[in-house]
Design an enzyme around this catalytic site. Structure first.
Site, PDB file in Angstrom:
ATOM      1  N   LYS A  79       0.846  -1.205   0.000  1.00  0.00           N
ATOM      2  CA  LYS A  79       0.000   0.000   0.000  1.00  0.00           C
ATOM      3  C   LYS A  79       0.876   1.248   0.000  1.00  0.00           C
ATOM      4  CE  LYS A  79      -3.940   1.958   2.586  1.00  0.00           C
ATOM      5  NZ  LYS A  79      -4.787   1.814   3.789  1.00  0.00           N
ATOM      6  N   SER A 154      -9.758   1.770   2.813  1.00  0.00           N
ATOM      7  CA  SER A 154      -8.874   2.535   1.967  1.00  0.00           C
ATOM      8  C   SER A 154      -7.839   1.677   1.217  1.00  0.00           C
ATOM      9  CB  SER A 154      -8.127   3.570   2.814  1.00  0.00           C
ATOM     10  OG  SER A 154      -7.291   2.935   3.752  1.00  0.00           O
ATOM     11  N   SER A 178      -9.952  -0.612   7.001  1.00  0.00           N
ATOM     12  CA  SER A 178      -9.361  -0.402   5.674  1.00  0.00           C
ATOM     13  C   SER A 178      -8.662  -1.608   5.067  1.00  0.00           C
ATOM     14  CB  SER A 178      -8.376   0.766   5.718  1.00  0.00           C
ATOM     15  OG  SER A 178      -9.074   1.984   5.722  1.00  0.00           O
TER      16      SER A 178
END
Ligand SMILES: [Zn+2]
Lengths: 518, 497
Positions: A79, A154, A178
């Site tokens: 990420k 997210s 997330s």
């Protein structure tokens, strides 16, 4: 041998035994990225050349008979909230566009030491704020199961790239769901460990007391493999836990017989999509059939989870994001009319400030410095980030602190106590991950409150600082994955992974892949 | 307006509270491993944490915390068993994170005191300490002085340096007391190795809060609005600024009658060359720092064992040491004060000398008249002073034995300092040999024979006339002991009849 079809566990074994070269493995995934990511937008940066070179070095070491790390040749997508010294780290924000940190996050360093191959950085909601990945400054991510739908957020890029076979595993971060929510919406397995189990050093902070890094993969077994590398104490993170890391993979196969699983009635109330409810109920039945027992438990303060979370997280975020002011790095607005940058000769040091506070040159709101701050932040941050920074700034302001932040901390303690109490009666708590399957891109962007409610089943885990895992437990009639969540007490990582693995031994939902031709 | 010293004649009481920031003498910063050395090239002592880079995290430096504990214990503070960190949020370019890690509602210590006693008895004041807390320093802003530019450069070497904030109650009653108290505080912190308290390098900074209590004729008291004075670069500036500010406030009160509560606390900056305080523009964002608990750090607990360990390493603070020196070496409190105020190294030098010389009083005299005076002339530290205590003790021992007198001893001291030779070598090279009794007697007989007038005067009862013989004896042999010459001559004259 088709690397895309192999689990992480099998890929590593194949590389270590010389059945598959690390280079071939990496190339297969890069080819897949090249073929499909134009439709998904899961990656913000791809590291093909460096990754293939690293893979070649791993192959050379194996040929030379040298030992390889426990993740030898395993492609990992990371990420974009985690710092990587060899790739930009942007948090999907214009504010950090092109920013390259001088250091690797602890997790990234651990992955490299274990001979994992970092394939690239994945798209996300800007600064991890969002539940649909639509808040990325670099475009939304498309759900591989239905390209018109959101992957969740997210960590939407991490979830989508695993679901679309662009990486066997990915690293995400979970502040209010997330990891688990996009994993649920993309039909993969996402694990949010206990707060402090994995070092946050090098994770760009959103809400420090809630942020936790975790693995995202096709199965609980692959998550367990990653956990053995990325979990552990880091003296560079004061909140990291010093407890030893179990060999999670060796504990996966213990039976589910006798496992006490809690069911919270409120999880099945208003707002839960009927197909999701049906999928989750079926998962309870499967667990029961495997010998687990189901018990009703109460989390009386769970209903305050969303407001509590949406005070604490923005308060911390408003402070964590103050550093993006254009002065030192990141986006800086062009100088305004009043500014004249000339290099003079005599520099006078400002007297050291005792009690803090701004120094003598802040000036008024119309000063060049304040103008630079305001314009840099106005240009650099997207609307959701601004909304949360404003919420947090407001809630921490004099006169509001007690009514908002202090009260939220008190409720947080009550929520923690609810979980402690529940875990005296059951080993794990199970339920849905999110109230609906993947929603349409654009469906909720005009309604921030509706978007915040997608976190309703996941924020409690973060507020309590405990662990949670989500994995697919079925599909809707329209072919969208349905997610199932297990939450466990602090440091019950082994139990969570074992229960999810046990379920995955009895079902094949996690093995299904979206039809996404190259 | 003229600045003038407060005195009993003035119709008001000055009420002063001080806020002192001292940089702790640690090798590394409070929350990262960077060096705290002063004066390195800009931005060379930095890392992701003190640069506030994305993803960086603070980790507390326990050595800094223990040093702060030492300071708080020496200030007689209550130590909190549980303390936490808070973020103080504000924007400024030398604050790279946009917040300062500090302590807000649970400082690690509170409720202490530090007394200052004027050695000449002019005043004695016990000042309560409200709180002592620990925080990180900001970086340094350097503003371009060239007219019309808005160019500022930032050096973050200092960012993250541990800073102890010491806040006093408004217990000081004169600018002189404030200065003396600051001297005492500095001495204490330097003694304990907590800080070098170097104001030029910014490792000690003072802000002062001051107002006046003015008795009215009817028995009530008028209180002027509190003013915070900043930008004072020396203790002398603090004293001058307070003297000026008291006079200014009195004039303003006479002119406007403005009292405490009628206006928010004002901040004024001290302009040292001009010798005035000037009002600073109130900052528009004022003082809402949005404090909240620092989530990146864990609360700190302090155990009884940790406190005991810190106490064990503390050493004697100046007040205790003054009394101890006076007791151990039977010197006056004034002498003890002079020695202690010179710092721990000088006290160690003195104690070594006194031990070797077995005479505290003489050692103290030599310290003040010879060692200190020479040290002040030459500069440098007592540790570098070339004449070590053993050499001084050697000189004192020879004086005590009567080998030579004190003034001759001083010449030897100067020669040892100058040449770097040992005392014995200097004594030999100056031809100073102890004069034995037979030699002395024959010299005295010779002088008596040659000075019938003096002999007659002494015989006539004027013993002080013998001084003439001593003078001549020293001319003939510089090594003779004047006391011995005098005693010998008087005995011989008495024998004459
Ligand atoms: Zn540093």
């Amino acid at each position: 041998m088709q690397p895309l079809a192999l689990s992480a566990v099998d890929l590593v074994a194949a590389v270590q035994q010389g059945e598959l070269s690390a280079v071939a493995c990496a190339e297969a995934f890069f080819d897949r990225i090249a073929a499909v990511d134009g439709r998904i937008n899961a990656f913000l940066a791809v590291n093909r050349e460096a990754a293939v070179a690293q893979a070649a070095a791993i192959d050379a070491r194996r040929k030379a008979g040298k030992p390889l790390g426990p993740l030898a040749g395993l492609p990992v997508a990371v990420k974009d909230a985690l710092c990587t010294a060899d790739l930009p780290t942007t948090c999907a924000s214009k504010m950090l566009e092109g920013f390259r940190p001088p250091y690797d996050a602890d997790v990234v360093a651990r992955l490299r030491r274990a001979d994992a191959v970092i394939v690239g950085k994945t798209n996300m909601d800007e600064f991890a704020m969002g539940g649909s990945n639509e808040n990325s400054a670099f475009g939304a991510v498309h759900n591989p199961w239905d390209l018109t739908r959101a992957p969740g957020g997210s960590s939407g890029g991490s979830a989508a790239c695993v679901a679309a076979d662009m990486a066997p595993v990915a690293i995400g971060s979970d502040t209010g769901g997330s990891i688990r929510q996009p994993a649920g919406l993309c039909g993969i397995t996402g694990f949010k460990p206990t707060y402090g189990r994995i070092s946050r050093r090098g994770l760009v902070a959103f809400a420090s007391s809630l942020d936790q890094i975790g693995p995202m993969a096709r199965s609980a077994a692959d998550c367990a493999l990653l956990m053995e590398t990325i979990a552990g104490h880091d003296p560079g993170d004061a909140t990291s836990l010093a407890e030893p890391v179990p060999t999670y993979t060796s504990l996966l196969n213990e039976p589910l017989q006798g496992l006490r699983i809690g069911r919270v009635a409120e999880h099945f109330g208003a707002g839960l999509d009927p197909e999701v409810a049906a999928g989750v109920e079926a998962a309870f039945e499967t667990l029961k059939a495997a010998g687990a027992t189901i018990h009703d438990v109460e989390l009386p303060h769970a209903k305050y989870g969303i407001p509590t979370y949406y005070l604490i997280a923005p308060c911390e975020a408003s402070s964590n994001l103050a550093r993006y002011d254009g002065a030192h790095y990141g986006h800086r607005a062009e100088p305004g009319k009043g500014h004249r940058a000339e290099t003079g000769k005599g520099y006078r040091a400002e007297t050291g400030r005792g009690g803090g506070g701004a120094g003598e040159y802040v000036g008024g709101f119309d000063s060049p410095l304040v103008e630079m701050y305001c314009r840099s932040r106005a240009e650099g941050f997207g609307p959701e980030v601004k909304r949360r920074v404003m919420l947090g700034t407001y809630a921490l302001s004099a006169g509001y602190y007690d009514a908002f932040y202090a009260k939220a901390l008190r409720v947080r303690r009550l929520i923690q106590r609810d979980y402690l109490e529940a875990f005296t009666k059951v080993d794990l708590i199970a339920g849905p991950v999110s109230p609906t399957p993947a929603f349409k891109l654009g469906e909720k962007t005009g309604d921030p409150l509706a978007m915040y409610l997608v976190d309703m089943y996941t924020v409690g885990t973060n507020l309590a600082g405990i662990g949670g895992i989500s994995f697919p437990c079925g599909f809707t009639a329209g072919g969208l994955p349905i997610g199932f969540q297990l939450q466990g007490p602090a440091l019950a990582e082994s139990l969570l992974l074992r229960a999810a693995h046990g379920y995955q031994q009895l079902t094949d939902w996690h093995t299904r892949r979206p039809a996404l031709p190259a | 307006m003229t600045a003038h010293a407060n005195s009993a004649a003035e119709p008001y009481t000055i009420v002063i509270g001080l806020e002192v920031h001292v940089q702790l003498q640690t090798k590394t910063k409070l929350f990262c491993g960077c060096s705290t050395t002063f004066g390195s090239p800009p931005n060379t002592q930095v890392c992701p944490t003190c640069l506030g880079l994305p993803g960086s995290l603070p980790v507390m430096n326990r050595q800094a915390f223990d040093l702060a504990l030492r300071a708080a214990l020496a200030l007689d503070c209550q130590i909190a068993r549980f303390t936490k960190w808070d973020r103080k949020n504000y924007f400024y370019p030398d604050l790279p994170k946009g917040y300062q890690i500090s302590q807000y509602d649970l400082p690690f210590s509170h409720s202490g005191q530090l007394e200052v006693v004027d050695p000449k008895g002019a005043f004695s004041r016990r000042v309560r300490i409200t709180r002592v807390h620990l925080e990180e320093d900001a970086g340094k802003s350097m503003h371009d002085e060239a007219a019309g530019t808005a160019d500022t450069r930032i050096d973050l070497n200092r960012a993250g340096t541990p800073l102890c904030e010491i806040v006093s109650e408004p217990d000081l009653r004169s600018p002189q007391e404030a200065r003396a108290w600051l001297n005492e505080l500095k001495l204490l912190l330097v003694y304990l190795g907590v800080s070098d308290c170097n104001m030029q390098e910014g490792s000690l900074r003072v802000d002062a809060n001051v107002n006046l209590h003015i008795p009215r004729g009817d028995g009530t008291v008028a209180k002027t609005p509190i003013v915070e004075i900043k930008n004072m670069n020396s203790f002398r500036s603090v004293e001058r600024a307070l003297i000026y500010e008291a006079a200014r406030q009195f004039e303003e009160w006479q002119a406007t009658g403005a009292e405490l509560g009628s206006a928010p606390k004002q901040t004024r900056g001290w302009d040292d060359p001009a010798g005035v305080t000037r009002g600073q523009r109130a900052k528009e964002e004022s003082s809402d720092y949005r404090y909240f608990p620092e989530p990146d750090l864990v609360p700190v607990t302090v155990s009884e064992e940790q406190l005991a360990a810190v106490r064990g390493e503390m050493g004697e603070p100046p007040t205790v040491l003054r009394q101890a020196l006076a007791d151990r070496w039977t010197i006056t409190p004034y002498d003890a004060d002079v020695l202690v105020n010179q710092g721990r190294d000088l006290v160690a030098y003195f104690e070594e000398l006194a031990t070797l010389a077995k005479d505290g009083k003489v050692a103290s005299n030599w310290m003040q008249q010879d060692v200190l005076r020479t040290l002040n002339e030459r500069g440098g530290t007592i540790g570098e002073f070339p004449v070590r205590p053993a050499a001084v003790a050697d000189i004192l021992g020879r004086i005590a034995l009567g080998d030579f007198d004190t003034s001759r001893g001083r010449e030897i001291f100067a020669a040892v300092l100058e040449s770097g030779k040992t005392v014995a070598d200097v004594v030999a090279s100056l031809g100073i040999a102890a004069v034995d009794d037979a030699e002395l007697e024959s010299l005295c007989r010779e002088l008596i024979a040659a000075n019938p007038k003096i002999v007659a005067d002494v015989q006539g009862g004027k013993e002080q006339a013998a001084a003439g013989l001593i003078g001549q004896a020293k001319k003939k042999n510089p090594n003779v002991n004047p006391g011995k010459v005098r005693a010998m001559c008087l005995t011989l004259i008495k024998q004459l009849g």
